[in-house]
Design a protein around this motif. Structure first.
Motif, short mmCIF file in Angstrom:
data_model
loop_
_atom_site.label_atom_id
_atom_site.label_comp_id
_atom_site.label_asym_id
_atom_site.label_seq_id
_atom_site.Cartn_x
_atom_site.Cartn_y
_atom_site.Cartn_z
N ILE A 51 0.72 -1.29 -0.17
CA ILE A 51 0.09 0.01 0.06
C ILE A 51 1.20 1.31 0.01
O ILE A 51 0.65 2.13 -0.65
N ALA A 52 1.92 1.35 0.73
CA ALA A 52 2.96 2.40 0.68
C ALA A 52 3.52 2.82 -0.67
O ALA A 52 3.36 3.76 -1.05
N ARG A 53 3.78 1.50 -1.40
CA ARG A 53 4.26 1.82 -2.72
C ARG A 53 3.47 2.37 -3.62
O ARG A 53 3.56 3.31 -4.34
N ALA A 54 1.96 1.77 -3.45
CA ALA A 54 0.99 2.50 -4.13
C ALA A 54 0.66 3.90 -3.91
O ALA A 54 0.53 4.66 -4.75
N ILE A 55 0.85 4.19 -2.66
CA ILE A 55 0.57 5.68 -2.21
C ILE A 55 1.57 6.66 -2.76
O ILE A 55 1.11 7.68 -3.51
N CYS A 56 2.78 6.22 -2.77
CA CYS A 56 3.73 6.85 -3.34
C CYS A 56 3.64 7.10 -4.73
O CYS A 56 3.75 8.15 -5.26
N MET A 57 3.32 6.14 -5.46
CA MET A 57 2.99 6.27 -6.99
C MET A 57 1.91 7.11 -7.39
O MET A 57 2.15 7.83 -8.16
N LEU A 58 0.78 7.10 -6.58
CA LEU A 58 -0.46 7.95 -6.84
C LEU A 58 -0.27 9.38 -6.47
O LEU A 58 -0.70 10.10 -7.04
N LEU A 59 0.37 9.42 -5.46
CA LEU A 59 0.69 10.82 -4.85
C LEU A 59 1.94 11.42 -5.29
O LEU A 59 2.17 12.76 -4.88
#
Length: 119
Positions: free
Chosen positions: A101-109
């Motif tokens: 989830i942290a990886r996805a948050i980094c990519m999205l934001l």
């Protein structure tokens, strides 16, 4: 050498006096430009010692980033495939995201992964 409060305050005042005298066109060897660089270094060193800036928390990173992107917590949750309450937990510090989830948050934001890891 430790910088005193008096030296710091003098340097702050001197910066205010020098700023109108030094422009982008002023040569680096100009007396005022040299003095401005020196007093700026003094201010920076003093502030690093006495007014350190703490690294933002994961929650602060997420909150600021969704605001910058014009998103809501609900929209972020939908894109991540998690509940809005889970995003709220991350922002409030009640929970930390998994690595996925942290990886996805980094990519999205657009958050630097090192920032998310507190580095």
């Amino acid at each position: 050498m430790e910088i005193t409060k008096q030296q710091y305050e003098y340097s702050l005042n001197r910066i205010e006096e020098l700023l109108p005298l030094v422009t982008d066109e002023t040569p680096a060897s100009d007396r005022n430009a040299v003095e401005l660089a020196i007093v700026s270094d003094i201010v920076e060193a003093y502030e690093k010692s006495y007014f350190p800036i703490a690294k933002p928390t994961i929650g602060e990173l997420i909150s600021l980033s969704i605001e910058e992107k014009g998103m809501t917590q609900k929209q972020l949750a939908e894109k991540l495939g998690i509940s809005p309450s889970r995003v709220s937990d991350y922002i409030s510090g009640r929970a930390e995201p998994t690595l996925r989830i942290a990886r996805a948050i980094c990519m999205l934001l657009g958050i630097a992964p090192a920032s998310m890891l507190g580095m």
